[in-house]
Design a protein around this motif. Structure first.
Motif: not given
Length: 362
Positions: A46-58, A223-229, A322-325, A332-337
């Motif tokens: 199921p899609d994450l309730p609070d964030f955008a869906p994770v692309p399958s290729q991840a 994935w985007v880098p983990f939090k705080e680069l 950047v998140t939008d792009k 997780a572009a919307d999680v840690f950007t």
């Protein structure tokens, strides 16, 4: 707990849920010697309730019933993952050369080695253990092997582990400053230090015969880098590490995290993400007017409130485009950007003298 902390835990919990889901799938995907393309094999959840869906290729390959996946990269070179962390090893006629020992994989490391060496009639004993760097989340299971194992790391790693005095991270017995070639049973790994990046001692581990680079906590394939680069201690060095990594002629990357191997396109995409984030953060830092924040909190004399709210606004402004792009491109572009923009703006201020409205007073 702050909103940012809550979001991070939600993302982490969802990631572990995905890993558990993958572990429940049939173990047929763990057949040794199969092609490792890095494509997603985990079942859709199921899609994450609070964030955008994770692309399958991840996602990477499905885990077996014991919670790990082991597969051949090429020849004698293998990798192991639990969906969150990764290790790599060479299975040779003289013993096993293991790179990193993440505690979340733990005893499954030896099980994975046994899976490989048993059918091949090779020794399953770990004779050499290479530390990518000193952090406990990557070598915190190093104490599972006895003192007869040759432990290899950068000279700075020895200093850090002596300081930490952690019995689960024994101090390396062999250290190097710039380069070291490890040769065991007709196989080799080329170790190199190109300066501090994620940590003061993080090294590049290259298997030239298999064109595979292991560089931990820099590139996060898919994935985007983990939090705080990646909570890196030297942000300029960490950013430079992308170019250094790409200067190697590798085809396969073991990044140390998450569930799949990396390709050159993954490193190139993350480098572009960082270029975009740097440009956006620079623009926000030099362009956002701090006057409203001084007006709101200045009369109270609360200087920290001024800076907290202003810098948070800079990070939000920098992250938005950047998140939008990268939504749908990097998981997780919307999680840690926003967190990554916050770390980057501090580096721009401190390391690059991009002070915006807080520059030299006229």
């Amino acid at each position: 707990m702050t909103t940012a902390d809550t979001s991070g835990w939600t993302a982490r919990r969802a990631l572990l849920k995905r890993a558990a889901l993958a572990a429940s799938l049939p173990a047929a995907a763990t057949v040794l010697g199969g092609a490792l393309t890095g494509t997603a094999r985990a079942a859709d959840g199921p899609d994450l309730p609070d964030f955008a869906p994770v692309p399958s290729q991840a996602f990477g390959p499905a885990l077996n019933e014991k919670g790990y996946y082991v597969g051949r990269i090429g020849g004698a070179l293998y990798w192991v993952t639990d969906g969150s962390y990764q290790a790599m090893f060479l299975a040779t006629r003289e013993g096993v050369v293991l790179v990193d020992a993440p505690p979340t994989i733990g005893h499954n490391l030896q099980r994975a080695i046994d899976d490989v060496t048993g059918p091949l009639g090779l020794p399953n004993r770990v004779t050499h253990l290479v530390y990518s760097h000193s952090h406990a989340d990557h070598i915190g299971a190093a104490g599972l092997w006895d003192k007869n194992v040759e432990r290899i790391a950068h000279v700075e790693n020895r200093r850090l582990l002596r300081r930490d005095a952690d019995p689960e991270r024994p101090v390396p017995t062999t250290v190097f400053e710039d380069r070291l070639t490890v040769k065991v049973g007709g196989e080799r790994l080329e170790l190199a230090y190109h300066g501090p990046n994620h940590s003061p001692d993080n090294i590049y581990v290259y298997a030239p015969d298999y064109r595979t680079l292991m560089l931990v906590d820099v590139v996060y394939p898919g994935w985007v880098p983990f939090k705080e680069l990646a909570v890196s201690q030297d942000i300029p060095g960490w950013i430079k590490a992308h170019d250094t990594a790409l200067s190697y002629p590798w085809r396969t990357l073991v990044g140390g995290h998450l569930g799949r191997l990396g390709h050159r396109s993954d490193a190139e995409t993350q480098k572009q993400y960082m270029d975009d984030l740097t440009a956006s953060t620079h623009a926000a830092l030099t362009g956002l007017d701090p006057t409203p924040y001084f007006a709101k909190y200045g009369p109270s004399g609360n200087a920290w409130a001024i800076f907290k709210t202003y810098l948070a606004a800079v990070a939000e402004h920098a992250a938005a485009p950047v998140t939008d792009k990268y939504l749908g491109v990097l998981a997780a572009a919307d999680v840690f950007t926003v967190d990554n923009a916050a770390a980057l703006l501090e580096s721009l201020r401190i390391d690059s003298d991009v002070l915006g409205p807080f520059g030299i007073h006229a």
